[in-house]
Design a protein around this motif. Structure first.
Motif, PDB file in Angstrom:
ATOM      1  N   PRO A 180       5.984  27.271 -10.063  1.00  0.00           N
ATOM      2  CA  PRO A 180       5.023  27.972 -10.256  1.00  0.00           C
ATOM      3  C   PRO A 180       3.792  26.641 -10.811  1.00  0.00           C
ATOM      4  CG  PRO A 180       6.265  29.506 -10.943  1.00  0.00           C
ATOM      5  CD  PRO A 180       7.005  28.259 -10.885  1.00  0.00           C
ATOM      6  N   HIS A 181       4.324  26.106 -11.986  1.00  0.00           N
ATOM      7  CA  HIS A 181       3.177  25.300 -12.431  1.00  0.00           C
ATOM      8  C   HIS A 181       3.233  23.734 -11.661  1.00  0.00           C
ATOM      9  CE1 HIS A 181       7.090  23.656 -14.106  1.00  0.00           C
ATOM     10  NE2 HIS A 181       6.583  22.569 -14.451  1.00  0.00           N
ATOM     11  N   MET A 182       3.930  23.602 -10.849  1.00  0.00           N
ATOM     12  CA  MET A 182       3.874  22.388  -9.926  1.00  0.00           C
ATOM     13  C   MET A 182       3.285  22.826  -8.585  1.00  0.00           C
ATOM     14  SD  MET A 182       5.834  20.037 -11.692  1.00  0.00           S
ATOM     15  CE  MET A 182       6.176  18.589 -10.650  1.00  0.00           C
ATOM     16  N   ARG A 183       2.665  23.867  -8.511  1.00  0.00           N
ATOM     17  CA  ARG A 183       1.957  24.058  -7.188  1.00  0.00           C
ATOM     18  C   ARG A 183       1.034  23.208  -6.680  1.00  0.00           C
ATOM     19  NH1 ARG A 183       0.981  30.409  -5.658  1.00  0.00           N
ATOM     20  NH2 ARG A 183       3.051  31.059  -5.535  1.00  0.00           N
ATOM     21  N   GLU A 184       0.101  22.721  -7.648  1.00  0.00           N
ATOM     22  CA  GLU A 184      -0.924  21.649  -7.199  1.00  0.00           C
ATOM     23  C   GLU A 184      -0.310  20.381  -6.525  1.00  0.00           C
ATOM     24  OE1 GLU A 184      -2.606  19.042 -10.798  1.00  0.00           O
ATOM     25  OE2 GLU A 184      -2.145  21.171 -11.430  1.00  0.00           O
ATOM     26  N   VAL A 185       0.951  20.183  -6.631  1.00  0.00           N
ATOM     27  CA  VAL A 185       1.698  18.810  -6.363  1.00  0.00           C
ATOM     28  C   VAL A 185       2.029  19.040  -4.865  1.00  0.00           C
ATOM     29  CG1 VAL A 185       3.744  17.668  -6.339  1.00  0.00           C
ATOM     30  CG2 VAL A 185       2.597  17.919  -8.325  1.00  0.00           C
ATOM     31  N   VAL A 186       2.576  20.530  -4.542  1.00  0.00           N
ATOM     32  CA  VAL A 186       2.870  20.744  -3.077  1.00  0.00           C
ATOM     33  C   VAL A 186       1.376  20.624  -2.363  1.00  0.00           C
ATOM     34  CG1 VAL A 186       3.939  22.392  -1.803  1.00  0.00           C
ATOM     35  CG2 VAL A 186       4.682  22.104  -3.951  1.00  0.00           C
ATOM     36  N   VAL A 187       0.682  21.091  -2.855  1.00  0.00           N
ATOM     37  CA  VAL A 187      -0.688  21.161  -2.092  1.00  0.00           C
ATOM     38  C   VAL A 187      -1.413  19.811  -1.867  1.00  0.00           C
ATOM     39  CG1 VAL A 187      -3.288  21.959  -2.399  1.00  0.00           C
ATOM     40  CG2 VAL A 187      -1.548  23.641  -3.001  1.00  0.00           C
ATOM     41  N   ALA A 192       5.854  17.868 -14.311  1.00  0.00           N
ATOM     42  CA  ALA A 192       7.120  18.316 -14.738  1.00  0.00           C
ATOM     43  C   ALA A 192       7.076  18.048 -16.097  1.00  0.00           C
ATOM     44  CB  ALA A 192       8.235  17.515 -14.023  1.00  0.00           C
ATOM     45  N   ASP A 193       6.667  17.066 -16.908  1.00  0.00           N
ATOM     46  CA  ASP A 193       6.547  16.875 -18.237  1.00  0.00           C
ATOM     47  C   ASP A 193       5.990  17.995 -18.994  1.00  0.00           C
ATOM     48  OD1 ASP A 193       7.328  15.729 -20.728  1.00  0.00           O
ATOM     49  OD2 ASP A 193       5.841  14.254 -20.348  1.00  0.00           O
ATOM     50  N   VAL A 194       6.506  18.913 -18.980  1.00  0.00           N
ATOM     51  CA  VAL A 194       5.650  20.282 -19.781  1.00  0.00           C
ATOM     52  C   VAL A 194       5.676  19.939 -21.294  1.00  0.00           C
ATOM     53  CG1 VAL A 194       6.233  21.953 -18.019  1.00  0.00           C
ATOM     54  CG2 VAL A 194       7.882  21.579 -19.857  1.00  0.00           C
ATOM     55  N   ASP A 195       6.605  19.218 -21.924  1.00  0.00           N
ATOM     56  CA  ASP A 195       6.401  19.002 -23.397  1.00  0.00           C
ATOM     57  C   ASP A 195       5.659  17.896 -23.737  1.00  0.00           C
ATOM     58  OD1 ASP A 195       8.214  17.423 -22.605  1.00  0.00           O
ATOM     59  OD2 ASP A 195       9.637  18.083 -24.181  1.00  0.00           O
ATOM     60  N   LEU A 254       0.906  -1.347   0.000  1.00  0.00           N
ATOM     61  CA  LEU A 254      -0.078   0.025  -0.084  1.00  0.00           C
ATOM     62  C   LEU A 254       0.989   1.290   0.039  1.00  0.00           C
ATOM     63  CD1 LEU A 254      -2.481   1.379   0.233  1.00  0.00           C
ATOM     64  CD2 LEU A 254      -2.378   1.184   2.806  1.00  0.00           C
ATOM     65  N   HIS A 255       1.912   1.464   0.935  1.00  0.00           N
ATOM     66  CA  HIS A 255       2.496   2.426   1.114  1.00  0.00           C
ATOM     67  C   HIS A 255       3.855   2.576  -0.289  1.00  0.00           C
ATOM     68  CE1 HIS A 255       1.504   4.066   4.859  1.00  0.00           C
ATOM     69  NE2 HIS A 255       1.177   2.639   5.355  1.00  0.00           N
ATOM     70  N   PHE A 256       4.085   1.507  -0.623  1.00  0.00           N
ATOM     71  CA  PHE A 256       4.826   1.369  -1.941  1.00  0.00           C
ATOM     72  C   PHE A 256       4.139   2.088  -3.326  1.00  0.00           C
ATOM     73  CE2 PHE A 256       6.349  -0.618  -5.957  1.00  0.00           C
ATOM     74  CZ  PHE A 256       7.489  -0.114  -5.934  1.00  0.00           C
ATOM     75  N   LYS A 257       2.785   1.656  -3.220  1.00  0.00           N
ATOM     76  CA  LYS A 257       1.711   2.217  -4.302  1.00  0.00           C
ATOM     77  C   LYS A 257       1.576   3.665  -3.888  1.00  0.00           C
ATOM     78  CE  LYS A 257      -2.893   1.715  -6.326  1.00  0.00           C
ATOM     79  NZ  LYS A 257      -3.236   3.523  -6.224  1.00  0.00           N
ATOM     80  N   GLU A 258       1.531   4.269  -2.673  1.00  0.00           N
ATOM     81  CA  GLU A 258       1.457   5.675  -2.569  1.00  0.00           C
ATOM     82  C   GLU A 258       2.821   6.387  -3.125  1.00  0.00           C
ATOM     83  OE1 GLU A 258       0.739   5.947   1.657  1.00  0.00           O
ATOM     84  OE2 GLU A 258      -1.720   5.406   1.431  1.00  0.00           O
ATOM     85  N   MET A 259       3.957   6.048  -2.662  1.00  0.00           N
ATOM     86  CA  MET A 259       4.925   6.615  -3.225  1.00  0.00           C
ATOM     87  C   MET A 259       5.191   6.731  -4.704  1.00  0.00           C
ATOM     88  SD  MET A 259       8.185   5.380  -0.778  1.00  0.00           S
ATOM     89  CE  MET A 259       7.938   3.621  -0.858  1.00  0.00           C
ATOM     90  N   LYS A 260       4.938   5.539  -5.329  1.00  0.00           N
ATOM     91  CA  LYS A 260       4.666   5.494  -6.978  1.00  0.00           C
ATOM     92  C   LYS A 260       3.701   6.495  -7.534  1.00  0.00           C
ATOM     93  CE  LYS A 260       3.857   1.193  -7.688  1.00  0.00           C
ATOM     94  NZ  LYS A 260       3.857   0.041  -8.714  1.00  0.00           N
ATOM     95  N   ASP A 261       2.678   6.528  -6.716  1.00  0.00           N
ATOM     96  CA  ASP A 261       1.570   7.452  -7.401  1.00  0.00           C
ATOM     97  C   ASP A 261       2.147   8.955  -7.259  1.00  0.00           C
ATOM     98  OD1 ASP A 261      -0.008   5.460  -7.965  1.00  0.00           O
ATOM     99  OD2 ASP A 261      -1.368   5.463  -6.083  1.00  0.00           O
ATOM    100  N   ARG A 262       2.673   9.193  -5.998  1.00  0.00           N
ATOM    101  CA  ARG A 262       3.021  10.698  -5.912  1.00  0.00           C
ATOM    102  C   ARG A 262       4.451  10.739  -6.794  1.00  0.00           C
ATOM    103  NH1 ARG A 262       4.852  12.733  -0.004  1.00  0.00           N
ATOM    104  NH2 ARG A 262       2.415  12.308   0.281  1.00  0.00           N
ATOM    105  N   ASP A 263       5.296   9.930  -7.127  1.00  0.00           N
ATOM    106  CA  ASP A 263       6.140  10.127  -7.983  1.00  0.00           C
ATOM    107  C   ASP A 263       5.496  10.297  -9.503  1.00  0.00           C
ATOM    108  OD1 ASP A 263       8.145  10.009  -6.488  1.00  0.00           O
ATOM    109  OD2 ASP A 263       9.088   8.055  -7.080  1.00  0.00           O
ATOM    110  N   TYR A 264       4.524   9.629  -9.915  1.00  0.00           N
ATOM    111  CA  TYR A 264       3.985   9.629 -11.109  1.00  0.00           C
ATOM    112  C   TYR A 264       3.124  11.019 -11.242  1.00  0.00           C
ATOM    113  CZ  TYR A 264       1.433   8.302 -15.290  1.00  0.00           C
ATOM    114  OH  TYR A 264       0.894   8.281 -16.783  1.00  0.00           O
ATOM    115  N   THR A 269      16.098  19.876 -17.000  1.00  0.00           N
ATOM    116  CA  THR A 269      15.381  20.965 -16.476  1.00  0.00           C
ATOM    117  C   THR A 269      13.927  20.544 -15.873  1.00  0.00           C
ATOM    118  OG1 THR A 269      16.243  22.655 -18.047  1.00  0.00           O
ATOM    119  CG2 THR A 269      14.269  23.068 -17.021  1.00  0.00           C
ATOM    120  N   GLU A 270      13.430  19.585 -16.702  1.00  0.00           N
ATOM    121  CA  GLU A 270      11.987  19.271 -16.071  1.00  0.00           C
ATOM    122  C   GLU A 270      12.400  18.337 -14.924  1.00  0.00           C
ATOM    123  OE1 GLU A 270       9.456  18.686 -20.298  1.00  0.00           O
ATOM    124  OE2 GLU A 270      10.859  17.136 -19.660  1.00  0.00           O
TER     125      GLU A 270
END
Length: 338
Positions: free
Chosen positions: A208-215, A185-188, A169-179, A196-197
């Motif tokens: 700034p475009h990653m703010r939703e991840v922080v929240v 980050a993959d802006v193109d 379960l926690h491994f899945k949470e880590m993978k989901d967070r990374d994904y 850079t990405e």
């Protein structure tokens, strides 16, 4: 592959030192030879907008000059200055002042000081990302795919058959967070991350475009009952795990007041996504601006709002340390340019 196991005793020690559960899972997988050893430090922790230093700016005994040193120089350079003689420290500070004075008019203005401190912070982020990027051994490739990232980061942990249900379960949470980070980050939208990405993937709090991840990561970590919001108890227990076990200290009471007065904007007793963003990424506060104004105020003998080189050198202890302020063992360092 040599297989190690995490014993009950080891688990008890992890709990005793209040190791976050994500870290217990990571350590367990590493000890069992499942995860790659190149997982970045604090990979399990949510992204947070960083202060200019990990140190407290104000201490009970008064102002903490080491905070200013790290904000002005960066952590590693601040430690390097601490090992210089006072004369060497001032000499190198003088070289820095010439760099900060970008228009060479003999004055360091607030905008120039802000630009310098932000440069120092960006340098840390970039150097950290370079170190992690090199660990992936891309052999000259300009980008990294999600599949390659997964294989290099988690290795055989991509096969979850050896995990128990809790670890899975926690491994899945880590993978989901990374994904989630990877996709933003993959802006193109090519399914790969350039360097850079990758910087933004590793440090989303600075993009700034990653703010939703922080929240989202803040909400995921603090929202224990998964109702999509943060209660005052969830807010407090994240910073004070002993809630309910000990008499509440004064600083916790102050945090409760902050929650009620300043965090909970609509006064419903909870923090929603907008309020979380206002809390962790406020638009009305900039650490670099605040620190620049503090340094100028303290060193501006003429009170004209700017700093001359002489004013900075006369207040060198505010900006940099030395053997005289560090009281540590002296080491010889070269006079390489900053």
């Amino acid at each position: 592959m040599v297989t190690l196991t995490v014993t009950d005793v080891q688990k008890e020690k992890m709990v005793a030192i209040k190791m976050p559960h994500f870290q217990i899972v990571l350590l367990s997988l590493l000890l069992n030879g499942v995860l790659s050893s190149i997982i970045p430090e604090n990979h399990d922790r949510r992204s947070q907008v960083k202060d200019l230093s990990d140190l407290e700016h104000q201490l009970k005994g008064g102002h903490n000059a080491e905070y200013d040193h790290e904000a002005f120089l960066g952590k590693e350079k601040a430690h390097e200055f601490d090992r210089l003689t006072p004369e060497q420290s001032k000499q190198r500070l003088g070289v820095l002042v010439d760099k900060i004075d970008s228009n060479n008019d003999g004055l360091v203005t607030e905008p120039e000081m802000v630009a310098w401190i932000k440069y120092i912070q960006r340098r840390y982020v970039t150097e950290d990302a370079k170190t992690q990027w090199a660990n992936y051994e891309l052999e000259g490739a300009a980008s990294m795919s999600w599949d390659y990232y997964m294989e290099r980061t988690y290795g055989s942990a991509t096969d979850e058959t050896e995990m128990n249900s809790e670890t899975k379960l926690h491994f899945k949470e880590m993978k989901d967070r990374d994904y989630r980070r990877f996709k933003l980050a993959d802006v193109d939208y090519d399914g790969k991350l350039t360097f850079t990405e990758y910087v933004n993937f590793l440090h989303p709090e600075d993009a700034p475009h990653m703010r939703e991840v922080v929240v989202k990561e803040t909400l995921d970590d603090l929202d224990k009952n998964k109702d999509g919001r943060i209660s005052i108890d969830e807010y407090i227990v994240d910073m004070w795990p002993d809630m309910g076990k000990e008499t509440e200290p004064e600083w916790v009471t102050t945090e409760r007041e902050h929650f009620e007065k300043w965090r909970d904007l609509n006064k419903d007793g909870f923090l929603d996504s907008n309020e979380i963003q206002h809390w962790v990424m406020p638009d009305d506060y900039d650490h670099a601006i605040a620190e620049s104004r503090h340094l100028i105020y303290e060193a501006d003998s003429s009170k004209d709002g700017n700093l001359t080189k002489r004013e900075i050198l006369d207040h060198s202890d505010l900006f940099v340390g030395s053997q005289a302020t560090d009281f540590g063992e002296a080491f010889k360092y070269s006079h390489d340019e900053f």
